[in-house]
Design a protein around this motif. Sequence first.
Motif, short mmCIF file in Angstrom:
data_model
loop_
_atom_site.label_atom_id
_atom_site.label_comp_id
_atom_site.label_asym_id
_atom_site.label_seq_id
_atom_site.Cartn_x
_atom_site.Cartn_y
_atom_site.Cartn_z
N ARG A 1 10.32 7.16 -5.47
CA ARG A 1 10.45 8.01 -6.28
C ARG A 1 8.38 8.67 -6.12
O ARG A 1 8.31 9.73 -6.96
CB ARG A 1 9.63 6.37 -6.99
CG ARG A 1 10.70 6.05 -7.74
CD ARG A 1 10.57 4.50 -8.69
NE ARG A 1 11.27 4.28 -9.31
CZ ARG A 1 12.30 3.15 -8.57
NH1 ARG A 1 12.15 3.50 -8.07
NH2 ARG A 1 13.35 3.00 -9.16
N GLN A 2 7.77 8.31 -5.17
CA GLN A 2 6.73 9.10 -4.50
C GLN A 2 7.25 9.57 -2.64
O GLN A 2 7.21 8.62 -2.11
CB GLN A 2 5.76 7.75 -4.28
CG GLN A 2 5.80 7.23 -5.64
CD GLN A 2 4.86 8.72 -6.75
OE1 GLN A 2 3.86 10.00 -6.24
NE2 GLN A 2 5.18 8.76 -8.39
N LEU A 3 6.39 10.12 -2.42
CA LEU A 3 6.52 10.47 -0.84
C LEU A 3 5.27 11.35 -0.22
O LEU A 3 4.58 11.79 -1.03
CB LEU A 3 7.53 12.36 -0.88
CG LEU A 3 8.08 12.77 0.38
CD1 LEU A 3 9.13 11.66 1.43
CD2 LEU A 3 8.44 14.25 0.45
N ILE A 4 4.95 10.43 0.54
CA ILE A 4 3.30 10.54 1.13
C ILE A 4 4.13 11.48 2.69
O ILE A 4 4.85 10.77 3.30
CB ILE A 4 2.84 9.16 1.47
CG1 ILE A 4 2.25 8.34 0.33
CG2 ILE A 4 2.06 9.41 2.51
CD1 ILE A 4 3.47 8.03 -0.56
N ASN A 5 3.18 12.53 3.02
CA ASN A 5 3.12 13.70 3.69
C ASN A 5 2.24 12.73 5.02
O ASN A 5 0.85 13.31 4.62
CB ASN A 5 3.17 14.56 3.51
CG ASN A 5 3.63 15.46 4.60
OD1 ASN A 5 2.81 15.18 5.67
ND2 ASN A 5 3.27 17.03 4.71
N ALA A 6 2.52 12.10 5.76
CA ALA A 6 1.46 11.57 6.82
C ALA A 6 2.11 12.03 7.80
O ALA A 6 1.83 11.44 9.21
CB ALA A 6 1.37 10.29 6.69
N ILE B 1 -1.44 6.49 12.48
CA ILE B 1 -2.29 5.47 12.55
C ILE B 1 -2.18 5.70 10.65
O ILE B 1 -1.69 4.99 9.96
CB ILE B 1 -3.45 5.26 13.24
CG1 ILE B 1 -4.41 4.45 12.34
CG2 ILE B 1 -4.37 6.78 13.09
CD1 ILE B 1 -3.47 2.90 12.02
N ALA B 2 -2.10 6.75 10.28
CA ALA B 2 -1.88 6.93 8.81
C ALA B 2 -1.14 6.92 8.62
O ALA B 2 -1.04 6.22 7.04
CB ALA B 2 -2.18 8.68 8.76
N GLY B 3 -0.27 7.18 8.81
CA GLY B 3 1.32 6.91 7.57
C GLY B 3 1.72 5.52 8.41
O GLY B 3 2.31 4.77 6.92
N ILE B 4 1.37 4.74 9.39
CA ILE B 4 1.60 3.04 8.73
C ILE B 4 0.74 2.23 8.22
O ILE B 4 0.95 1.68 8.18
CB ILE B 4 1.26 2.69 10.78
CG1 ILE B 4 2.61 1.55 10.86
CG2 ILE B 4 0.61 2.44 11.77
CD1 ILE B 4 4.48 2.06 10.23
N SER B 5 -0.30 2.70 8.41
CA SER B 5 -2.02 2.37 7.48
C SER B 5 -1.63 2.35 5.84
O SER B 5 -1.43 1.55 5.20
CB SER B 5 -3.08 2.48 7.79
OG SER B 5 -3.54 3.81 8.00
N ALA B 6 -0.82 3.83 5.47
CA ALA B 6 -0.68 3.62 4.22
C ALA B 6 0.61 3.23 3.46
O ALA B 6 0.14 2.26 3.24
CB ALA B 6 -0.58 5.49 4.37
N ALA B 7 1.53 2.93 4.68
CA ALA B 7 2.66 2.44 4.24
C ALA B 7 2.50 0.95 4.29
O ALA B 7 3.08 0.06 2.82
CB ALA B 7 3.30 2.68 5.62
N ALA B 8 1.47 -0.10 5.30
CA ALA B 8 1.41 -0.93 5.11
C ALA B 8 0.18 -1.99 3.45
O ALA B 8 0.60 -2.35 3.08
CB ALA B 8 -0.05 -1.50 5.80
N ARG B 9 -0.84 -0.85 3.54
CA ARG B 9 -1.79 -0.59 2.01
C ARG B 9 0.06 -0.04 0.71
O ARG B 9 -0.36 -1.49 -0.01
CB ARG B 9 -2.15 0.28 1.73
CG ARG B 9 -3.20 -0.08 3.03
CD ARG B 9 -3.72 -2.22 2.35
NE ARG B 9 -5.61 -2.05 3.89
CZ ARG B 9 -5.12 -3.10 3.19
NH1 ARG B 9 -4.90 -4.02 3.27
NH2 ARG B 9 -6.14 -3.44 4.72
N LEU B 10 0.38 0.13 0.78
CA LEU B 10 1.58 0.57 -0.53
C LEU B 10 2.09 -0.16 0.00
O LEU B 10 2.72 -0.76 -1.33
CB LEU B 10 2.16 2.28 -0.27
CG LEU B 10 1.00 3.08 -0.44
CD1 LEU B 10 1.94 4.55 0.06
CD2 LEU B 10 0.60 3.46 -2.07
#
Length: 230
Positions: free
Chosen positions: A181-186, A11-20
């Motif tokens: 360009r940006q990497l998110i660790n979820a 949920i952290a990764g998929i929600s962050a991705a949806a917003r980004l």
Amino acid sequence: MEDFIIIGGGIAGISAAARLSGHGSCRVLEREAHLAYHSSGRSAALYEENYGSPSTIALAKAGRADWEDVLAGVLSPRGFMLLCLRGEETQFEADRQHMGLTEISMAEAEARVPILNTRNVLRAACSTTAQDIDTDLMLQRFAKLLRSNGGVIETDQCVQAIEKISNGWRVTCQEQTFTARQLINAAGAWGDEIAALAGLAPLGLTPMRRSVARLAAPGGHDPSAWPMLF
């Protein structure tokens, strides 16, 4: 090159991705064959604004608008009941006050949950604001938002190497390489493993097995309307 790569499809990764995804191109890399395989898919899935540490409560309240917007229909009434066993009186009272719960009589508690052993349960308090979360629907809503903005979800992608490059990051999986360009660790409990690949110091995260025991309700009772019990 993507604008964002998100490692982890809980949920952290998929929600962050949806917003980004509203701010640039996004790609989610999930190690398992489908989203939310670990903690996000093995949760009691209860939304209660006043449960948890102060930071958890603040986050729950800050996210309330999402439940009424993107996630409309994901919540349904449940409620929860806090029980006090013999010897737990001090902790019970502290928890009751912390969560703003209303104490009820043991007769009312037993009426709501007929299998309570009132010889061992001394006090009870309840919340009517706690709600069940349809976790699958929640994840699919965010996945749909991500895809509608052109985002991509890649499953069965085990990250094996991460390299800092001049204009971002290069992420290597089994047979493919991605750049962003940006990497998110979820990656949740595996966040330290991903951080180490990127050359960052660990935080002390340790993956643990999460298990659920499912038992038939005793005496032929239907527990579907019972509150969550703590």
